[in-house]
Scaffold this motif. Structure first.
Motif, PDB file in Angstrom:
ATOM      1  N   GLN A  49       0.836  -1.203   0.000  1.00  0.00           N
ATOM      2  CA  GLN A  49       0.000   0.000   0.000  1.00  0.00           C
ATOM      3  C   GLN A  49       0.867   1.248   0.000  1.00  0.00           C
ATOM      4  O   GLN A  49       0.414   2.328  -0.359  1.00  0.00           O
ATOM      5  CB  GLN A  49      -0.900  -0.012   1.241  1.00  0.00           C
ATOM      6  N   GLY A  50       2.085   1.088   0.429  1.00  0.00           N
ATOM      7  CA  GLY A  50       3.014   2.218   0.398  1.00  0.00           C
ATOM      8  C   GLY A  50       3.046   3.012   1.673  1.00  0.00           C
ATOM      9  O   GLY A  50       3.668   4.068   1.745  1.00  0.00           O
TER      10      GLY A  50
ATOM     11  N   LEU B   3       6.321   0.138  -4.170  1.00  0.00           N
ATOM     12  CA  LEU B   3       5.603   1.020  -5.097  1.00  0.00           C
ATOM     13  C   LEU B   3       6.330   1.157  -6.427  1.00  0.00           C
ATOM     14  O   LEU B   3       5.928   1.952  -7.279  1.00  0.00           O
ATOM     15  CB  LEU B   3       5.415   2.409  -4.476  1.00  0.00           C
TER      16      LEU B   3
ATOM     17  N   PHE C 188      -0.757   5.515 -17.889  1.00  0.00           N
ATOM     18  CA  PHE C 188       0.563   6.138 -17.781  1.00  0.00           C
ATOM     19  C   PHE C 188       1.088   5.920 -16.372  1.00  0.00           C
ATOM     20  O   PHE C 188       0.342   5.979 -15.395  1.00  0.00           O
ATOM     21  CB  PHE C 188       0.466   7.639 -18.065  1.00  0.00           C
ATOM     22  N   LEU C 189       2.367   5.686 -16.291  1.00  0.00           N
ATOM     23  CA  LEU C 189       3.013   5.472 -15.001  1.00  0.00           C
ATOM     24  C   LEU C 189       4.028   6.579 -14.769  1.00  0.00           C
ATOM     25  O   LEU C 189       4.984   6.724 -15.533  1.00  0.00           O
ATOM     26  CB  LEU C 189       3.718   4.110 -15.005  1.00  0.00           C
ATOM     27  N   ALA C 190       3.805   7.355 -13.710  1.00  0.00           N
ATOM     28  CA  ALA C 190       4.792   8.390 -13.368  1.00  0.00           C
ATOM     29  C   ALA C 190       5.530   7.927 -12.115  1.00  0.00           C
ATOM     30  O   ALA C 190       6.375   7.045 -12.196  1.00  0.00           O
ATOM     31  CB  ALA C 190       4.088   9.716 -13.175  1.00  0.00           C
TER      32      ALA C 190
ATOM     33  N   THR D 153       3.075   5.913  -7.152  1.00  0.00           N
ATOM     34  CA  THR D 153       2.542   5.775  -5.788  1.00  0.00           C
ATOM     35  C   THR D 153       1.067   5.401  -5.803  1.00  0.00           C
ATOM     36  O   THR D 153       0.534   4.872  -4.838  1.00  0.00           O
ATOM     37  CB  THR D 153       2.708   7.071  -4.968  1.00  0.00           C
TER      38      THR D 153
ATOM     39  N   LEU E 145       6.561   6.990 -18.034  1.00  0.00           N
ATOM     40  CA  LEU E 145       6.935   8.301 -18.568  1.00  0.00           C
ATOM     41  C   LEU E 145       8.390   8.638 -18.236  1.00  0.00           C
ATOM     42  O   LEU E 145       8.868   9.739 -18.504  1.00  0.00           O
ATOM     43  CB  LEU E 145       6.002   9.382 -17.976  1.00  0.00           C
TER      44      LEU E 145
ATOM     45  N   HIS F 169       3.099  19.706   2.752  1.00  0.00           N
ATOM     46  CA  HIS F 169       1.961  19.102   3.451  1.00  0.00           C
ATOM     47  C   HIS F 169       1.869  17.605   3.181  1.00  0.00           C
ATOM     48  O   HIS F 169       1.193  16.880   3.896  1.00  0.00           O
ATOM     49  CB  HIS F 169       0.649  19.785   3.048  1.00  0.00           C
ATOM     50  N   ILE F 170       2.503  17.145   2.135  1.00  0.00           N
ATOM     51  CA  ILE F 170       2.647  15.696   1.955  1.00  0.00           C
ATOM     52  C   ILE F 170       3.813  15.303   2.849  1.00  0.00           C
ATOM     53  O   ILE F 170       4.968  15.514   2.519  1.00  0.00           O
ATOM     54  CB  ILE F 170       2.904  15.332   0.482  1.00  0.00           C
ATOM     55  N   PHE F 171       3.489  14.808   4.004  1.00  0.00           N
ATOM     56  CA  PHE F 171       4.482  14.672   5.071  1.00  0.00           C
ATOM     57  C   PHE F 171       5.513  13.599   4.757  1.00  0.00           C
ATOM     58  O   PHE F 171       6.680  13.727   5.121  1.00  0.00           O
ATOM     59  CB  PHE F 171       3.751  14.340   6.377  1.00  0.00           C
TER      60      PHE F 171
ATOM     61  N   GLY G 205       2.424  15.598 -12.081  1.00  0.00           N
ATOM     62  CA  GLY G 205       1.504  15.042 -13.086  1.00  0.00           C
ATOM     63  C   GLY G 205       0.611  13.973 -12.482  1.00  0.00           C
ATOM     64  O   GLY G 205      -0.577  13.882 -12.785  1.00  0.00           O
TER      65      GLY G 205
ATOM     66  N   GLY H 282      -3.266  13.555 -12.400  1.00  0.00           N
ATOM     67  CA  GLY H 282      -3.823  12.344 -12.995  1.00  0.00           C
ATOM     68  C   GLY H 282      -4.655  11.559 -12.000  1.00  0.00           C
ATOM     69  O   GLY H 282      -5.707  11.020 -12.344  1.00  0.00           O
TER      70      GLY H 282
ATOM     71  N   ASN I  69      -2.875  17.460  -1.738  1.00  0.00           N
ATOM     72  CA  ASN I  69      -2.350  18.660  -1.092  1.00  0.00           C
ATOM     73  C   ASN I  69      -1.863  19.705  -2.084  1.00  0.00           C
ATOM     74  O   ASN I  69      -1.704  20.867  -1.737  1.00  0.00           O
ATOM     75  CB  ASN I  69      -1.209  18.293  -0.148  1.00  0.00           C
TER      76      ASN I  69
ATOM     77  N   GLU J 285      -5.975  12.940 -20.617  1.00  0.00           N
ATOM     78  CA  GLU J 285      -4.875  13.132 -21.564  1.00  0.00           C
ATOM     79  C   GLU J 285      -3.542  13.237 -20.838  1.00  0.00           C
ATOM     80  O   GLU J 285      -3.477  13.618 -19.674  1.00  0.00           O
ATOM     81  CB  GLU J 285      -5.055  14.436 -22.374  1.00  0.00           C
TER      82      GLU J 285
ATOM     83  N   ILE K  22      -3.542  11.291   5.266  1.00  0.00           N
ATOM     84  CA  ILE K  22      -4.042  11.938   4.059  1.00  0.00           C
ATOM     85  C   ILE K  22      -4.990  13.028   4.554  1.00  0.00           C
ATOM     86  O   ILE K  22      -5.829  12.774   5.410  1.00  0.00           O
ATOM     87  CB  ILE K  22      -4.841  10.944   3.195  1.00  0.00           C
TER      88      ILE K  22
HETATM   89  C1  FAD Z   1       1.293   6.122   1.363  1.00  0.00           C
HETATM   90  C2  FAD Z   1       0.788   7.246   0.530  1.00  0.00           C
HETATM   91  C3  FAD Z   1       0.666   8.499   1.107  1.00  0.00           C
HETATM   92  C4  FAD Z   1       0.194   9.557   0.360  1.00  0.00           C
HETATM   93  N1  FAD Z   1       0.082  10.763   0.966  1.00  0.00           N
HETATM   94  C5  FAD Z   1      -0.373  11.812   0.244  1.00  0.00           C
HETATM   95  C6  FAD Z   1      -0.517  13.102   0.819  1.00  0.00           C
HETATM   96  O1  FAD Z   1      -0.221  13.303   1.989  1.00  0.00           O
HETATM   97  N2  FAD Z   1      -0.995  14.106   0.052  1.00  0.00           N
HETATM   98  C7  FAD Z   1      -1.320  13.915  -1.245  1.00  0.00           C
HETATM   99  O2  FAD Z   1      -1.717  14.866  -1.889  1.00  0.00           O
HETATM  100  N3  FAD Z   1      -1.228  12.709  -1.805  1.00  0.00           N
HETATM  101  C8  FAD Z   1      -0.759  11.667  -1.092  1.00  0.00           C
HETATM  102  N4  FAD Z   1      -0.669  10.450  -1.674  1.00  0.00           N
HETATM  103  C9  FAD Z   1      -1.145  10.305  -3.031  1.00  0.00           C
HETATM  104  C10 FAD Z   1      -0.013  10.464  -4.000  1.00  0.00           C
HETATM  105  O3  FAD Z   1       0.879  11.416  -3.645  1.00  0.00           O
HETATM  106  C11 FAD Z   1      -0.556  10.803  -5.335  1.00  0.00           C
HETATM  107  O4  FAD Z   1      -1.260   9.697  -5.656  1.00  0.00           O
HETATM  108  C12 FAD Z   1       0.587  11.096  -6.284  1.00  0.00           C
HETATM  109  O5  FAD Z   1       0.714  12.450  -6.478  1.00  0.00           O
HETATM  110  C13 FAD Z   1       0.468  10.428  -7.561  1.00  0.00           C
HETATM  111  O6  FAD Z   1       1.631  10.697  -8.271  1.00  0.00           O
HETATM  112  P1  FAD Z   1       2.453   9.581  -8.984  1.00  0.00           P
HETATM  113  O7  FAD Z   1       3.481  10.236  -9.788  1.00  0.00           O
HETATM  114  O8  FAD Z   1       2.925   8.595  -8.028  1.00  0.00           O
HETATM  115  O9  FAD Z   1       1.318   8.973  -9.905  1.00  0.00           O
HETATM  116  P2  FAD Z   1       1.120   7.570 -10.561  1.00  0.00           P
HETATM  117  O10 FAD Z   1       0.796   6.561  -9.542  1.00  0.00           O
HETATM  118  O11 FAD Z   1       2.249   7.266 -11.446  1.00  0.00           O
HETATM  119  O12 FAD Z   1      -0.154   7.907 -11.398  1.00  0.00           O
HETATM  120  C14 FAD Z   1      -1.371   8.303 -10.792  1.00  0.00           C
HETATM  121  C15 FAD Z   1      -2.410   8.555 -11.876  1.00  0.00           C
HETATM  122  O13 FAD Z   1      -2.056   9.694 -12.613  1.00  0.00           O
HETATM  123  C16 FAD Z   1      -1.871   9.377 -13.979  1.00  0.00           C
HETATM  124  N5  FAD Z   1      -0.766  10.174 -14.441  1.00  0.00           N
HETATM  125  C17 FAD Z   1       0.492  10.204 -13.938  1.00  0.00           C
HETATM  126  N6  FAD Z   1       1.229  11.106 -14.596  1.00  0.00           N
HETATM  127  C18 FAD Z   1       0.428  11.647 -15.532  1.00  0.00           C
HETATM  128  C19 FAD Z   1       0.635  12.635 -16.537  1.00  0.00           C
HETATM  129  N7  FAD Z   1       1.805  13.240 -16.681  1.00  0.00           N
HETATM  130  N8  FAD Z   1      -0.410  12.951 -17.315  1.00  0.00           N
HETATM  131  C20 FAD Z   1      -1.604  12.357 -17.163  1.00  0.00           C
HETATM  132  N9  FAD Z   1      -1.843  11.413 -16.259  1.00  0.00           N
HETATM  133  C21 FAD Z   1      -0.835  11.063 -15.439  1.00  0.00           C
HETATM  134  C22 FAD Z   1      -1.628   7.893 -14.008  1.00  0.00           C
HETATM  135  O14 FAD Z   1      -1.978   7.338 -15.224  1.00  0.00           O
HETATM  136  C23 FAD Z   1      -2.510   7.432 -12.887  1.00  0.00           C
HETATM  137  O15 FAD Z   1      -3.823   7.336 -13.296  1.00  0.00           O
HETATM  138  C24 FAD Z   1      -0.180   9.369  -0.972  1.00  0.00           C
HETATM  139  C25 FAD Z   1      -0.049   8.109  -1.553  1.00  0.00           C
HETATM  140  C26 FAD Z   1       0.440   7.060  -0.829  1.00  0.00           C
HETATM  141  C27 FAD Z   1       0.573   5.712  -1.462  1.00  0.00           C
END
Ligand code: FAD
Ligand code: FES
Ligand code: FES
Lengths: 978, 271
Positions: free
Chosen positions: A41-42, A60, B27-29, B32, B49, B91-93, B104, B108, B115, B150, B178
């Motif tokens: 779950q991360g 993750l 798409f995978l960024a 998380t 990406l 704020h994302i601790f 992104g 997405g 946050n 997109e 969260i």
């Molecule tokens: C343990 C944990 C704690 C977290 N705590 C917080 C928190 O405190 N505050 C908060 O705001 N969030 C929090 N999150 C959520 C997390 O930060 C967001 O989910 C994160 O920003 C997603 O980014 P990523 O790059 O990992 O996305 P990914 O997992 O790679 O992608 C997420 C989604 O976005 C799409 N996507 C990615 N990049 C793009 C792009 N360039 N264009 C279009 N679509 C795109 C993907 O296809 C997917 O659907 C937490 C997550 C976890 C697992």
């Protein structure tokens, strides 16, 4: 697909599956230091790696993402097994407890110190922000990082790690490197999951979707026919042996009220069927093919529902007694689908009324006590269900070794596992070997035997090696939690504050089975009532069955709930009396020499042993704590919305179970005069192995390095009841010390022969020497002499420890909280835990036990709560929604202090230290909230919403809580906004 | 169950792959979200990406241009990023998450309690979208509200916008929680008057939203007193109850947060 990466500095080419996580790939590659606390779950950080020099969670990452990149794990830190400055600093500072999170913490520290030379507290907090540690309470991380910085400059820097005690002793009372620290800090194979061999099978459990139901029909044919499926086990083909999982000494006070599998489902997640298969995927696929039809029954969730007239019966079973059957035992209404209950002796249960156990007792004349009172306080205190959340979930690995069954367990009770598994399998105990591996956090949850027996049975039947590991969700809904309680406290006092009467009416919810159903609630009384010296005391305990997730042992063992109720009631009474809370405690508290008669009626299902308080640090603890927190002086915030208050609670626990527990150890002298210590004690990360090793080294005048320890292996080490009830240092430590003392007698005897001096003129002297008036002889020479063909044979000695004395540890916890009246948020600004554990054997580890216990229970007080819907499904069974404290939640000023006493009975004057630390947070914080804003919160957790409602900021308490509202059908379907 | 992992070297190839695979691919960024065991729809294909060089942060005369694959930690560390965005990013601790999650990915995944999104909305950020025909920019809010899918290549923030008075707030139970509710505001001041405020809030609807009626009520006038502001906001938001709080509770807290953000931005610029 093939990927190429730089792994710990070396180029590697590896085969990766596209959907595989980087963590799984690394583990397959032999990197065991990436662990798993949340199943991808991360949210826990225990799988952290340095990925291109940044700390990330490898669960993750997909394995292919590693292609072309650089990965470091903790395995890279130690050079030729020599610890890095950071590793040694973290061990020495006492921050390595169970060690499950240690590799992640070390990598975080490493990354931080590469970035910043002298990090601030905030920077340390930030670096560790993603790592969940349930053991340590994080506080000692700051000292560890500081020590690491210094050691980077000067590798020999020692520093002052913890206060020292007992000038008269060489090792005891001084910080010494934790014996299992290096192994854990190097991230080596240590835990059950690291022991599996190629070709093992996986066990997965189908859990009941209903909290209360009968299985009408079950069809496993499709699962059995699946290629790769080895075995399917249900209530239809499992042994019909009622037992209990509580992991207690025989004869247990907990009822034998379950089978391996039953036809009746008593909680969501209750066992329906187990599948053993070649891979986890096949096991999961096979589970999905099992067809089950249920006759669903209305669930019973609360104490009130369980006690109501006409409530659905959770155990409508056929009842039998081994001893003491009541004359009116009537099984005519029993439903065969409910199975059987066997009681070893009466616990005054009445399952047809959902009563799992009952007890009452008291001293003096309670009516007279209340009649004599000038002021009376009477209120009900409630605690919600909280989960132990060890970093490592329950896990077991079972295999055959010839015709013997070997169980690699993460457990507190190796011998109880052996006994119970032998009983269920119908085989003798000598067919079974239980090896306790390093335990990734026990906290009581691993006293209960919640998965070992199933895997053991399947291995015994199939001959296959089996790994069975709970995922985090199963850990929440199918392992162990704190019994929710509802405790009425009535107190009477004279106008001068002296207590005249204490009445405690305790109702507990044991959930689906009766694990610890008598003893946890009793302990809530026996570890809270004797804190006050009062002549008239009565208690009554009733425990109810229900369909909530199972409860059981959890650090504190009922005492946190009992202590919350009684200590907060005392605060309320003091307020009614217009008396300073601390003065009230000082006036009424237990003191050295006092006779605790009440303990006579608080044995575990038998007559208890009244105790005289053998040592008591309450006085100094109250005094020092008050001084430190500036008791009586109001603190003000610059923010007009914020009010600040202070609170206190006094706490106690026990040191094992007098008259019940027994521990054993053996010491052997080797050919060069060093020793093997064989101890039954099961170290859960608490430092017990260091305690036993240190006591033996102290006694024998050797260094700790001269003692090699094997512990908690039922084949190799002697019997120990197990590590629970705060028994480790006192009992297992006591046994090791007794074995060492017996060895010393043998050594002196041989030395007398060699030196030709009377034994009475001889003494052992460091290092490993016997000195007489005229000459001296080394252990090495003694070993050579005894082990030749003309000698008396290898020197061996055994030691047993039993006791009718329960040395009681004491403490006072002080806190200062800030309550924001607009947001309802409570911040713990200061927390001072002053504890008397007699002689602290390992002071730095004792402090770690206190920090860990306190932070866990700050969590219970403010944030943690399992939320169930009306069908008994837990809605927050994961570490994102269920909020376990992280390093960002520490009190700004957090201090554990050891108040020295020298107990006459404990080994080297020691008493227990860990469980007691769980008893102060809830009442002290509640009292401080009252001091800040004038509200008494009588149910934990003290959430912002409850505070705002109590303050009248949002509408007065509505009949439905957030959780109740969730049960509306629309709500269950509504996603949360996350 | 992910069957195939794609790591295209160019944007064009990434887009072509997505066009070919459609809903079977994501798409995978930072991963998380996508790689988390909690991710609801286990995709058959992921398109990384990683190789698209979308990790730069660049300041032009008029815009701050943030590559979509910049991690949250990069925002915290980059000297080019305005403090107000850093504050939201912090704020994302959880640093491990900040080291992985991208801007992104925040857009997405489009979480109500993100946050970062409220401040992007409050600063009227735009996102560059790429499709095989080329790229074009739309407001971040439109991407969020439209649940668009997109590929985002960049996030743009006008320099003039980041010069406005702004503040961010979050409400969470623990440090690592969260957020239950979030708020971000930006505004200008003309004497005592609030000029064209933008108020964004999370946790009160399915996505981060702008509280337009409140913006209109405040525009051109001196900022009301705190109690009045709190009541105004509380009466205009419609959060759902869930295990983190009842409706009344969330309404109240939303009022407190938004009022606090407005007051901070109004009084001292939020800094
Ligand atoms: C343990 C944990 C704690 C977290 N705590 C917080 C928190 O405190 N505050 C908060 O705001 N969030 C929090 N999150 C959520 C997390 O930060 C967001 O989910 C994160 O920003 C997603 O980014 P990523 O790059 O990992 O996305 P990914 O997992 O790679 O992608 C997420 C989604 O976005 C799409 N996507 C990615 N990049 C793009 C792009 N360039 N264009 C279009 N679509 C795109 C993907 O296809 C997917 O659907 C937490 C997550 C976890 C697992
Ligand atoms: S197992 Fe990776 S974060 Fe928990
Ligand atoms: S030492 Fe951190 S989880 Fe046990």
């Amino acid at each position: 697909m093939q990927i190429t990466l730089k792994l710990n500095g070396a180029p590697r080419t590896l085969d990766a599956a596209p959907g595989e996580s980087a963590r799984d790939l690394l583990r397959r590659t032999g990197i065991f230091s990436v662990r798993n606390g949340c199943d991808g779950q991360g949210s826990c950080g225990s799988c952290a790696i340095l990925f291109n020099r940044k700390l990330v969670n490898s669960c993750l990452l997909l394995a292919p993402q590693l292609d072309g990149q650089e990965v470091y794990t903790v395995d890279s830190l130690a050079r030729n097994r020599t610890l890095s400055a950071i590793q040694s600093a973290f061990i020495d500072a006492g921050i390595v407890q169970c060690g499950y999170c240690t590799p992640a913490m070390l990598l975080a520290a490493h990354e931080l110190l590469d970035r910043v030379e002298q990090p601030t507290r905030d920077q340390v907090r930030d670096a560790m922000s993603g790592i969940l540690c349930r053991c340590t309470g994080y506080e000692q991380i700051f000292a560890a990082v500081d020590l690491a910085c210094r050691r980077r400059l000067d590798p020999n820097y020692k520093g002052e790690i913890a206060p020292e005690f007992r000038d008269d002793l060489r090792l005891v009372g001084k910080a010494q490197r934790k014996v299992d620290g290096p192994r854990l800090a190097r991230g080596e194979r240590a835990f059950v999951e690291d022991m599996v061999e190629p070709g093992h099978c996986h066990l997965k459990m189908l859990g009941s979707p209903h909290a209360h139901a009968y299985i009408r029909s079950i069809d496993t044919t499709a699962a059995e026919a699946m290629p790769g499926v080895v075995f399917v086990l249900t209530y239809k083909n499992c042994p019909d042996a009622p037992y209990n999982q509580a992991g207690q000494g025989f004869p247990e006070p907990s009822p034998y009220d379950r089978r391996l599998f039953g036809q009746k489902m008593r909680h969501v997640g209750d066992r329906v069927a187990a599948v053993v298969a070649e891979t986890p995927e096949i096991a999961a696929a096979a589970l999905a093919t099992i067809k089950v039809e249920y006759d669903v029954l209305p669930p019973v969730l609360t104490i009130d529902e369980a006690a109501a007239d006409g409530a659905p019966i959770v155990h409508n079973s056929e009842i039998a007694y081994v001893a003491g059957a009541p004359a009116n035992l009537d099984n005519s209404g029993a439903d065969p689908r409910d199975g059987k209950i066997i009681y070893q002796f009466p616990i005054h249960a009445d399952p047809r009324r959902n009563i799992a156990a009952r007890v009452d007792g008291g001293i003096g004349n309670i009516d007279q006590g209340f009649a004599d009172a000038d002021v009376i306080h009477d209120a009900v205190y409630e605690s919600s269900q909280v989960q132990c959340t060890p970093a490592e979930p329950h896990v077991v690995y079972t295999r055959m070794d010839g015709d013997r069954l070997v169980i690699h367990a993460s457990t507190q009770v190796p011998w109880h596992i052996r006994r119970i598994v032998a009983y269920i399998l119908g085989i003798s105990e000598n067919k079974i070997r239980v090896i306790k591996e390093r335990v990734g956090g026990g906290f009581g949850a691993k006293q209960d035997i919640v998965l070992e027996e199933v895997a053991a049975y399947c291995t015994w039947v199939t001959g296959r090696s089996i790994l069975f590991r709970f995922d985090r969700r199963e850990e929440f809904i199918a392992s162990r939690t704190r019994h929710p309680m509802k405790i009425r406290i009535k107190l009477g006092a004279k106008r001068d504050g002296r207590l005249t009467a204490i009445f405690m009416d305790l109702k507990a919810n044991t959930g689906p089975y009766g694990s610890h159903c008598l003893t946890v609630p009793m302990n809530a009384c026996s570890k809270s009532l004797p804190l006050f010296l009062c002549d008239n005391v009565r208690f009554q305990v009733t425990t109810y069955y229900s369909n909530i997730p199972p409860t059981g042992a959890y650090q504190g063992y009922g005492a946190p709930q009992g202590s919350f109720a009684l200590q907060l009631a005392a605060a309320e009474l003091a307020a009614k009396l217009g008396m300073d809370h601390r003065e009230f405690l000082e006036l009424n508290r237990a003191r050295e020499g006092a006779m605790l008669e009440i303990l006579r009626c608080l044995g575990e299902g038998r007559e208890g042993i009244p105790q005289r308080v053998s040592s008591c640090g309450l006085g100094p603890a109250l005094e020092q704590g008050a001084r430190r927190i500036e008791w009586g002086i109001r603190a003000e915030s610059d923010d007009p919305d914020v009010r600040i208050g202070k609170g206190v609670a006094i706490v106690q626990q026990g040191s094992g179970l007098p008259g019940l527990d027994s521990a054993n150890a053996a010491v052997m002298m080797l050919g060069d005069g060093t020793f093997m210590l064989l101890s039954g004690g099961a170290d859960l990360g608490t430092g017990l192995d260091t305690v036993t090793t240190k006591m033996v080294a102290e006694c024998l005048g050797t260094s700790m390095a001269d003692i090699a320890l094997i512990a908690a292996d039922t084949d190799l080490t002697p019997f120990d009841t197990g590590c629970y009830a705060s028994s480790g240092t006192y009992f297992s430590g006591g046994a090791a010390l007794n074995a060492a003392a017996a060895m010393k007698v043998r050594i002196l005897h041989v030395a007398a022969e060699l030196l030709k001096e009377p034994e009475s003129d001889l003494e052992v002297a460091f290092p490993s020497t016997v000195r007489g008036k005229h000459g001296s002889v080394t252990y090495k020479d003694i070993a050579a002499y005894t082990q030749t063909g003309t000698g008396c044979g290898q020197l061996t000695a055994t030691g047993n420890f039993v006791s009718d004395k329960a040395s009681i540890p004491y403490g006072a916890h002080f806190c200062q909280v800030a309550v924001n009246t607009r947001t309802g948020l409570v911040t713990v600004q200061k927390y001072y835990a002053l504890q008397d554990c007699g002689t602290p054997i390992n002071p730095e580890l004792a402090l770690g036990q206190i920090y860990g216990g306190v932070l866990k229970t700050i969590g219970h007080s403010l944030w943690e709560e399992m939320v169930l819907d009306a069908q008994g499904r837990c809605l927050n069974a994961n570490l994102l929604d269920y909020k376990v404290p992280t390093i960002g939640d520490l009190p700004d000023d957090f201090r554990a202090d050891l108040v020295f006493t020298n107990d006459p009975f404990g080994p080297y004057g020691s008493k227990s230290v860990s469980e007691i630390a769980c008893n102060g947070a809830a009442p002290a914080i509640a009292a401080a909230i009252h001091d800040a804003v004038g509200i008494w919160l009588r149910r934990w957790p003290f959430t912002p919403e409850k505070i705002l409602r109590a303050l009248g900021t949002i509408a007065a308490p509505s009949a439905t809580t957030a959780a109740d509202e969730l049960t509306a059908p629309t709500r269950a379907a509504t996603p949360t906004h996350v | 169950m992910i069957k195939e992992y794609h790591a295209p070297p160019t944007l064009a190839e990434a887009l072509a792959l997505k066009q070919r695979l459609g809903d079977a691919a994501v798409f995978l960024a930072g991963g998380t979200e996508v790689n988390s065991a909690a991710f609801p729809s286990a995709p058959a294909h992921v398109i990384s990406l990683q190789h698209l060089a979308l990790t730069a942060i660049q300041a032009t005369a008029t815009d701050l241009i943030i590559g979509a694959c910049c991690t949250i930690q990069q925002l915290v560390d980059s000297p080019a990023v305005p403090d107000i965005i850093k504050a939201a990013a912090r704020h994302i601790f959880n640093r491990n998450i900040r080291n992985m999650a991208t801007i992104g990915g925040q857009l997405g995944s489009n979480k109500s309690c993100s946050n970062l999104l409220p401040i992007l909305v409050a600063l009227d950020a735009a996102v560059d979208l790429a499709d095989p025909a080329g790229t074009h920019a739309i407001p971040a809010l439109e991407y969020i509200a439209g649940e668009r899918k997109e590929l985002i290549t960049h996030v743009r923030i006008r320099t003039s916008a980041s010069a406005r008075r702004a503040a961010v707030e979050r409400y969470a139970r623990t440090a690592n929680d969260i957020s239950i509710l979030t708020a971000a505001v930006s505004l200008a001041r003309d004497g005592d008057a609030v000029i064209s405020p933008i108020i964004a809030a999370g946790g009160v609807a399915k996505h981060v939203i702008r509280l337009a009626p409140i913006e209109r009520a405040l525009d051109g006038k001196p900022l009301p007193k705190r109690d009045a502001l709190e009541r105004l906001v509380a009466s205009r938001v419609a959060p759902i109850a869930d295990l983190r709080g009842s409706i009344e509770f969330k309404r109240h807290v939303a009022g407190v947060l938004v009022a606090k953000a407005l007051l901070r931005a109004y009084r001292d610029g939020g800094r």
